[in-house]
Motif scaffolding. Sequence first.
Motif: not given
Length: 490
Positions: A226-246
Amino acid sequence: METGKEFADELRNESWREELRKNIKNKERMAIPRVRMTEIDPLLRSRSYDEVNCGLTLQQAMTEAQRCLDCPRPSCRNGCPVGIDIPRFIKNIERNQIIEAAKTLKESSALPAVCGRVCPQEKQCECQCIHLKMNSESVAIGYLERFAADYEREHGEISVPKLTPPNGIRIAVVGSGPAGLSFAGDMAKFGYEVTVFEALHEIGGVLKYGIPEFRLPNEVVDVEIDILRKMGVRFITNCIAGKTITYEDMHEQGFRGIFVAGGAGLPNFMNIPGENLSGVMSSNEYLTRVNLMGAQRMEADTPVLTGKKVAVVGGGNTAMDSVRTARRLGAETAMIVYRRSEEEMPARIEEIKHAKEEGIQFLCLHNPVRYIGDEKGRVREMILQQMTLGEPDASGRRRPVEIPGATKSINVDMVIVSIGVSPNPLVPRAFNGLKISKWGTIIIDEETMQTDLPDVYAGGDIVRGGATVILAMGDGRQAAKAMNNRLMSV
């Protein structure tokens, strides 16, 4: 180059540290015994997911902090992969400035409460402590790190590290384990817009799926994320590199740098007869089902198989986590089967101690060669080859050698294989042009963590093939520094 404020801060720091030296002489500091952390009674905790270690009180922490000699050239810092200013955070605890100690930790570490619990300090910062050269126990650096981070969280004064102004440059991170989180935290401090892509439904990687709550509570991990979120880091779950996003998608979305920290989630097996029987599974599957998916609950959507006679093959921390989890899930007999002696076990001494206290049996110098099933295809017996130790191998440990004709059989109804992991090949394949080793790890420049693709860096288990949380975090910091240098020089 130091700013005027940094120089003034350093003068003030030196002033109060000099005062502490006058108050207690080194001879008195050396006479203080190392603190012992309170633990939950083994009989109670072996049936509970409550955290085993109870932490330090304020008085315990301040007294332990007095043991630090504040060396002119502190060798403890050399043993810290993320470069924490160890003497300064400890001296802040000594003078009862705990929030300042926590802030000092956050200057270098994105996960101080996590590292205070699972980092092998005894093999890193603490093994460099000058106390050891004087036949004394090292300062309990790990305990003090945990104390400072917990104190800040429990007193509702959680601070966010200082950030430089946004520079508008987008950075992608593949994987939200310790390497990815550490990298994301440093890049956010540098002013970048950071997005972390996670394949699973929760953030944290191995911190969530691999380490049980009796060793690392999820609440602790969530607060640091949560501290990272407050620092502006955005998290995207259920996302597979090479499949969901290339890789191409990331370019199209404007990401100018990518850090690959996909971990090593592909379990290794021994390829021996009977390994496909019901009741034989990897520690990855077992711990993920329990830690991340709540399989121990009766109403769980994905329940996990349990057994009364459980054997865990392996001698690392993951093996200890697995066998202690099996104990908590009702195993009457839970044992470690390891092909070397106990002295060669890579698991932390504390984890071995806790396992023994909880009734775990240790069968060393034995190696499975075959599993036998019952009429329903469930494992019921394992055949073990007895071993002896030969000459040291590449790891520095003595090589296990078979004793010809010496085998034994033991009854089991569940076997958990914990003999190492490899990177999932899906992630490296998502980046055409990456150079991959024969073990499936990504090959990098060890100084910069840069791959053959100029905008792609990598670190953690996907490079190392399996390592500690703190080494992965060190990779993240090293990659962030190198990527920032490259982007700022363009």
